[in-house]
Design an enzyme around this catalytic site. Structure first.
Site, PDB file in Angstrom:
ATOM      1  N   LYS A  55      77.293  59.392  39.830  1.00 52.96           N
ATOM      2  CA  LYS A  55      77.354  60.859  39.839  1.00 52.96           C
ATOM      3  C   LYS A  55      76.960  61.405  41.204  1.00 52.96           C
ATOM      4  O   LYS A  55      77.664  62.234  41.779  1.00 52.96           O
ATOM      5  CB  LYS A  55      76.408  61.433  38.792  1.00 52.96           C
ATOM      6  N   ASN A  56      75.848  60.926  41.763  1.00 57.09           N
ATOM      7  CA  ASN A  56      75.335  61.544  42.990  1.00 57.09           C
ATOM      8  C   ASN A  56      76.120  61.160  44.225  1.00 57.09           C
ATOM      9  O   ASN A  56      75.943  61.757  45.280  1.00 57.09           O
ATOM     10  CB  ASN A  56      73.842  61.265  43.140  1.00 57.09           C
ATOM     11  N   CYS A  83      69.127  70.926  37.765  1.00 58.47           N
ATOM     12  CA  CYS A  83      67.901  70.694  36.982  1.00 58.47           C
ATOM     13  C   CYS A  83      66.713  71.413  37.625  1.00 58.47           C
ATOM     14  O   CYS A  83      66.605  71.481  38.836  1.00 58.47           O
ATOM     15  CB  CYS A  83      67.603  69.200  36.927  1.00 58.47           C
ATOM     16  N   ARG A 131      63.066  74.355  44.422  1.00 55.60           N
ATOM     17  CA  ARG A 131      63.978  73.409  45.092  1.00 55.60           C
ATOM     18  C   ARG A 131      64.561  74.116  46.309  1.00 55.60           C
ATOM     19  O   ARG A 131      65.662  74.618  46.296  1.00 55.60           O
ATOM     20  CB  ARG A 131      65.069  72.944  44.132  1.00 55.60           C
ATOM     21  N   ASP A 191      64.699  59.689  39.737  1.00 53.87           N
ATOM     22  CA  ASP A 191      65.647  59.942  38.647  1.00 53.87           C
ATOM     23  C   ASP A 191      65.511  58.935  37.517  1.00 53.87           C
ATOM     24  O   ASP A 191      66.196  59.055  36.500  1.00 53.87           O
ATOM     25  CB  ASP A 191      67.092  59.937  39.172  1.00 53.87           C
ATOM     26  N   ARG A 244      76.150  66.099  31.611  1.00 51.04           N
ATOM     27  CA  ARG A 244      76.485  66.371  33.027  1.00 51.04           C
ATOM     28  C   ARG A 244      76.539  65.063  33.806  1.00 51.04           C
ATOM     29  O   ARG A 244      77.196  64.974  34.827  1.00 51.04           O
ATOM     30  CB  ARG A 244      75.411  67.267  33.657  1.00 51.04           C
TER      31      ARG A 244
END
Ligand code: EPZ
Length: 428
Positions: A22-23, A117, A122, A306, A398
């Site tokens: 995903k990232n 999230c 952030r 994570d 997600r």
């Protein structure tokens, strides 16, 4: 809203194919904006964040063609606007990567503050500092929009105040076609940073040092279309490894790069799991009570933040007392209240959590607080005694492709149901 209903107590056994990262893909899809040609991206995970990134590309005017569930072709030569819509940007954190990409290609970008999230504040100050170092004019925030412009981006040195995946990505995207050389110091070293650099280099960029804390980007005139396959998702793999250990099972994660999983493998072994590594697979098994241990999350190659909620579930079941030190985020323990409903004994003080292991978690109605917290609740439910219902599962979907089907294939008793579906409860 839909939810997961899980009957715990079934050890997971068998093999699971890990999807694309995903990232990595949420950085590589915006990077296609820089191409003068068609980019074919393979091994993309079929998750909500990918759908959002593709919707953003289409909203800019790019041609987006889905070849199959895991392959897409993008032609950014038809982009007509450099403004990203609010309703799409707020769906995920990575929408802000379109700032670096649009700035790098068109010299201007207008992108809303991202969603994503919630782990406390952030900030994106390092991203904006990088754009300014490259000569961009970043306007003061107005109407929640980040506006940046540059006649000609100039290569420069950027020293990141802290290791930041997002800032490293965004500065790379802005710098690849800048005039001259850009040096990013104190850069992030995650596998997805290396994957993005490899993707950009396959388009004709000249990036060296990705994976180390100094990345050099030699500006080039233009980038071209390419074909590229996304690396496997280290966090999805780690999540299934943790689920195997939590349920006392025996699972082989397939299509992985073991080197990316080293810190996770080492921690699971420290807790007593059996690990067998192959070229592109890792077999994980566990039986009996796990041993307690301490965890400090750090930027790569440290233990990934994570994976922190997922490992907390294992520590909740381990023999003895463990300490978790969250080294990256201000407040990444929001899931603890949900885990306590299932009997976990965890005390949180700022970035520290003290976990007293208990022999058994018990089922309770819980909710996903964010993507990885949601994954942790799934692991807890798989290990708990009884039937657990998890709400707010949109967070989980997600970032985890086909999680219900993949877990069912491993022997989990899990269903995705719409609210108040009476039939299923009995069935489970
Ligand atoms: C990326 O977030 C990941 N998201 C996160 O994964 C992951 O937790 C994080 O990196 C750390 O690995 C994506 O890749 C889409 P950072 P990012 O910039 O880039 C501070 C998931 O579960 N900071 O590396 O937002 C920041 O507050 C998600 O897949 C600043 O102060 O994280 C944090 O304390 C959740 N100013 C630290 O740096 C800035 O300008 C690291 O953040 C930028 C960051």
């Amino acid at each position: 809203m839909d939810k997961y209903v899980i009957r715990g107590g079934h050890p997971l056994t068998g093999t699971v194919d890990i999807s694309g990262a995903k990232n990595a893909v949420v950085a590589i899809l915006p990077a296609t904006v820089l191409a003068n040609g068609v980019c074919r991206i393979e091994n993309i995970p079929n998750i909500a964040d990918v759908a959002t990134a593709l919707e953003i590309l289409a909203s800019l005017g790019a041609m987006v063609r889905r070849i199959d569930r895991h392959t897409v072709e993008i032609d950014s030569r038809t982009i007509v606007t450099q403004t990203v819509p609010h309703d799409l940007a707020k769906k995920m954190r990575a929408s802000y990567y379109f700032i670096g990409a649009l700035l790098g290609r068109f010299g201007k970008a207008s992108v809303p503050m991202p969603g994503g999230c919630y782990f406390g504040v952030r900030p994106i100050d390092q991203h904006l500092k990088g754009f300014s170092c490259l000569g961009a004019k970043v306007m003061p925030m107005k109407n929640g929009m980040i506006d940046a412009q540059a006649d000609q981006l100039q290569g420069s040195s950027v020293y990141l105040d802290m290791v930041s995946v997002g800032a490293t990505v965004n500065i790379m995207l802005a710098a690849v076609c800048a005039e001259g050389t850009t040096v990013i110091e104190n850069a992030a070293k995650e596998p997805h940073i290396v994957d993005l650099a490899n993707f950009l280099n396959s388009m004709g960029a000249d990036i060296r040092g990705a994976g180390t804390d100094v990345i050099k980007i030699y500006g080039v005139e233009r980038l071209y279309g390419t074909t590229y396959s996304i690396i496997p998702d280290q966090i999805e793999a780690g999540t299934y490894m943790a689920a195997a250990v939590a349920t006392g099972g025996d699972v082989t994660v397939c299509n992985v790069i073991p080197k990316h999983l080293e810190s996770i493998t080492a921690k699971l072994q420290e807790m007593g799991a059996e690990i067998e590594e192959f070229d592109e697979e890792i077999r994980v098994s566990a039986s009996g009570r796990l041993s307690h241990c301490n965890v400090k999350t750090m930027p790569h190659p440290g233990f990934p933040t994570d994976m922190q909620p997922q490992i907390a579930v294992l520590l909740s079941l381990a023999e003895g007392t463990s300490i978790i030190n969250e080294g990256v985020w201000e407040n990444r323990f929001r899931y603890v209240d949900e885990l306590r409903r299932m009997g976990a004994d965890i005390q949180v003080d700022g970035k520290l959590a003290v976990v007293q292991g208990i022999p058994q978690l018990t089922a309770a109605p819980v909710k996903a607080m964010d993507l990885r917290a949601g994954a942790a609740m799934v692991i807890a439910a798989l290990a708990a005694k009884g039937v657990t219902e998890i709400e707010e599962i949109q967070y989980i979907e997600r970032g985890y492709e086909d999680i219900v089907e993949k877990l069912q294939k491993l022997g989990a008793v899990i269903e995705r149901v719409t609210e108040d579906d009476p039939g299923l409860q009995q069935a489970l």
